[in-house]
Design an enzyme around this catalytic site. Structure first.
Site, mmCIF file in Angstrom:
data_model
loop_
_atom_site.group_PDB
_atom_site.id
_atom_site.type_symbol
_atom_site.label_atom_id
_atom_site.label_comp_id
_atom_site.label_asym_id
_atom_site.label_seq_id
_atom_site.Cartn_x
_atom_site.Cartn_y
_atom_site.Cartn_z
ATOM 1 N N ASP A 109 0.860 -1.192 0.000
ATOM 2 C CA ASP A 109 0.000 0.000 0.000
ATOM 3 C C ASP A 109 0.892 1.235 0.000
ATOM 4 O OD1 ASP A 109 -2.634 1.333 0.252
ATOM 5 O OD2 ASP A 109 -1.702 2.099 2.079
ATOM 6 N N TYR A 166 3.169 9.826 0.611
ATOM 7 C CA TYR A 166 4.072 9.254 1.613
ATOM 8 C C TYR A 166 5.540 9.569 1.298
ATOM 9 C CZ TYR A 166 -0.106 6.465 2.738
ATOM 10 O OH TYR A 166 -1.375 6.046 3.045
ATOM 11 N N LYS A 198 -2.421 6.037 -4.470
ATOM 12 C CA LYS A 198 -3.555 6.926 -4.184
ATOM 13 C C LYS A 198 -3.407 8.272 -4.883
ATOM 14 C CE LYS A 198 -3.736 4.716 0.338
ATOM 15 N NZ LYS A 198 -2.350 4.377 0.688
ATOM 16 N N HIS A 243 -7.578 9.365 -2.460
ATOM 17 C CA HIS A 243 -7.061 9.311 -1.084
ATOM 18 C C HIS A 243 -8.061 9.862 -0.063
ATOM 19 C CE1 HIS A 243 -2.837 9.204 0.951
ATOM 20 N NE2 HIS A 243 -3.764 8.929 1.846
HETATM 21 N N1 LIG Z 1 -5.753 6.070 3.150
HETATM 22 C C1 LIG Z 1 -5.300 6.734 4.194
HETATM 23 O O1 LIG Z 1 -5.611 7.924 4.404
HETATM 24 C C2 LIG Z 1 -4.412 6.029 5.184
HETATM 25 C C3 LIG Z 1 -4.288 6.552 6.467
HETATM 26 C C4 LIG Z 1 -3.487 5.875 7.381
HETATM 27 C C5 LIG Z 1 -2.844 4.696 7.001
HETATM 28 N N2 LIG Z 1 -2.958 4.220 5.719
HETATM 29 C C6 LIG Z 1 -2.232 2.994 5.278
HETATM 30 O O2 LIG Z 1 -2.343 1.992 6.282
HETATM 31 C C7 LIG Z 1 -1.048 1.618 6.712
HETATM 32 C C8 LIG Z 1 -1.065 1.159 8.161
HETATM 33 O O3 LIG Z 1 -1.562 2.170 9.026
HETATM 34 P P1 LIG Z 1 -0.639 2.963 10.052
HETATM 35 O O4 LIG Z 1 0.717 3.093 9.479
HETATM 36 O O5 LIG Z 1 -1.392 4.186 10.421
HETATM 37 O O6 LIG Z 1 -0.604 2.087 11.372
HETATM 38 P P2 LIG Z 1 -0.573 0.553 11.819
HETATM 39 O O7 LIG Z 1 -0.163 -0.344 10.725
HETATM 40 O O8 LIG Z 1 -1.845 0.305 12.528
HETATM 41 O O9 LIG Z 1 0.581 0.617 12.924
HETATM 42 C C9 LIG Z 1 1.909 0.936 12.612
HETATM 43 C C10 LIG Z 1 2.691 1.025 13.919
HETATM 44 O O10 LIG Z 1 2.646 -0.232 14.590
HETATM 45 C C11 LIG Z 1 3.967 -0.701 14.802
HETATM 46 N N3 LIG Z 1 3.919 -2.156 14.641
HETATM 47 C C12 LIG Z 1 3.730 -2.858 13.498
HETATM 48 N N4 LIG Z 1 3.718 -4.179 13.735
HETATM 49 C C13 LIG Z 1 3.887 -4.314 15.065
HETATM 50 C C14 LIG Z 1 3.978 -5.436 15.928
HETATM 51 N N5 LIG Z 1 3.881 -6.688 15.461
HETATM 52 N N6 LIG Z 1 4.175 -5.225 17.249
HETATM 53 C C15 LIG Z 1 4.280 -3.956 17.736
HETATM 54 N N7 LIG Z 1 4.200 -2.860 16.979
HETATM 55 C C16 LIG Z 1 4.011 -3.037 15.658
HETATM 56 C C17 LIG Z 1 4.834 0.015 13.794
HETATM 57 O O11 LIG Z 1 6.155 0.153 14.267
HETATM 58 P P3 LIG Z 1 7.499 -0.043 13.397
HETATM 59 O O12 LIG Z 1 7.260 0.420 11.990
HETATM 60 O O13 LIG Z 1 8.487 0.818 14.127
HETATM 61 O O14 LIG Z 1 7.833 -1.504 13.465
HETATM 62 C C18 LIG Z 1 4.144 1.365 13.733
HETATM 63 O O15 LIG Z 1 4.535 2.156 14.822
HETATM 64 C C19 LIG Z 1 -0.221 2.887 6.474
HETATM 65 O O16 LIG Z 1 1.158 2.682 6.585
HETATM 66 C C20 LIG Z 1 -0.727 3.268 5.104
HETATM 67 O O17 LIG Z 1 -0.149 2.423 4.127
HETATM 68 C C21 LIG Z 1 -3.753 4.865 4.814
#
Ligand SMILES: NC(=O)c1ccc[n+]([C@@H]2O[C@H](COP(=O)([O-])OP(=O)(O)OC[C@H]3O[C@@H](n4cnc5c(N)ncnc54)[C@H](OP(=O)(O)O)[C@@H]3O)[C@@H](O)[C@H]2O)c1
Length: 320
Positions: free
Chosen positions: A32, A37, A66, A99
């Site tokens: 994704d 980004y 996006k 997006h």
């Molecule tokens: N369309 C949109 O507007 C939108 C908005 C938000 C997100 N997104 C997409 O969704 C993806 C995921 O969402 P997100 O980045 O907000 O958050 P997330 O995936 O819910 O959480 C990421 C966080 O969790 C940590 N983490 C990951 N696996 C873990 C584990 N097994 N144990 C402990 N901690 C863990 C990561 O740390 P480390 O990286 O330090 O390991 C990071 O701090 C984004 O990266 C993006 O691609 C899209």
């Protein structure tokens, strides 16, 4: 789309490419990305290295990107995608989603301190330009992100040739979105959860906010399933609800373990415990754009909410 993909928002330069390689080696087949980004070029380089080794080819991987908010005008849509394709070094993406529904430019910021918004362009016109990208062979499918249910239905009704195939919105056990997911499942839209683990590294985290992966109920369930991590329990919940998810990590051991979720199953009792965890906690309100008529989460804003100024020190890539 593959049910588990690698998220890349906030993945820093210098670490994103390595994360993509570890993910593909661990079995992920979905990435994704977004031009917002500011790391798509590094992802493109990593993909070239992977393809050069010969283990995988482009068609083995589902790539989603996006359309950014400032490029909703129909004449800007193709140029936005072409920049992404250049950075990713690919001829097409498998999914291209709008997006956000609201149109705004991040810079310049208006004299009143607010983001500039374009109130004359509308996502239905954007959708028709997105449909042309499918005909041009530049994208396989088109979809939406951060749209509320009414807005999704509006696009479905207005679509001329192609229906939205994917809706990517915030979803995790603290924000379960059941009505929206039921609506998607009934109307043939694949729901993909973003921030599926609760977005520990969200830039606007406040002290005292809940941290999903620390929740003792998840720890207890994980322990009963042979010491599964809380992240694995949550990802399993997403899968068993029929939704896809794109957890982000740049930590190799976490990237690997987040994909090891196909060898156990939550019981109906476990699912009920997770179901009870919902509290409507949305971390990504982006309320500095709440003045726009197409802002999607008006109902989630507090009563008498005042739109904050756009943060002057925010770079394009630190918001999404
Ligand atoms: N369309 C949109 O507007 C939108 C908005 C938000 C997100 N997104 C997409 O969704 C993806 C995921 O969402 P997100 O980045 O907000 O958050 P997330 O995936 O819910 O959480 C990421 C966080 O969790 C940590 N983490 C990951 N696996 C873990 C584990 N097994 N144990 C402990 N901690 C863990 C990561 O740390 P480390 O990286 O330090 O390991 C990071 O701090 C984004 O990266 C993006 O691609 C899209």
């Amino acid at each position: 789309m593959p049910v588990i993909g690698l998220g890349t928002w906030k993945s820093p330069l210098g670490k994103t490419g390595a994360a993509v390689k570890v993910a593909l080696e661990s079995g992920y087949r979905c990435l994704d990305t977004a031009n917002d980004y500011a790391n798509e070029a590094e992802i493109g380089e990593a993909l070239q290295d992977v393809f050069a080794k010969g283990d995988l080819k482009r068609s083995d991987i589902f790539i989603q990107s996006k359309l950014w908010n400032s490029n909703h005008r129909p004449e800007h849509v193709r140029a936005d995608l072409e920049a992404t394709l250049r950075d990713l070094q690919t001829d097409y993406v498998d999914s291209f989603v709008i997006h956000w529904p609201q149109v705004c430019t991040m810079f310049p910021i208006e004299a009143d301190g607010k983001y500039s918004s374009d109130n004359e362009s509308h996502y239905v016109d954007t959708w028709h330009a997105m449909e042309e990208l499918v005909d041009a062979g530049l994208v396989r499918t088109i979809g939406l992100s951060n749209f509320n249910r009414r807005q999704v239905a509006e696009v479905q009704a207005a679509a001329r040739k192609y229906q939205p195939t994917i809706l990517q919105n915030e979803c995790h056990p603290y924000l379960q979105n059941k009505d929206l997911i039921d609506f998607c499942q009934r109307t043939g839209v694949q729901f993909q959860s973003y921030s599926p683990l609760g977005s520990y590294d969200r830039p606007w985290a406040q002290p005292g906010e809940p941290e999903l992966l620390e929740d003792p109920r998840l720890k207890e369930i994980g322990a009963r399933h042979g010491n599964k991590t809380t992240a694995q329990v949550v990802l399993r919940w997403h899968i068993q609800r029929g939704t896809a998810a794109c957890p982000k990590s740049v930590t190799p051991a976490r990237i690997e373990s987040n994909f090891q979720v196909f060898d156990f199953e939550l019981t109906p009792e476990d699912m009920a415990v997770l179901s009870d965890m919902n509290m409507g906690w949305r971390h990504l309100l982006w309320d500095a754009t709440a003045m726009h008529p197409d802002y999607p989460f008006k109902d989630d804003l507090p009563h008498d909410h005042v739109v904050p100024d756009a943060p002057m020190n925010t770079s394009h890539s630190s918001r999404n």
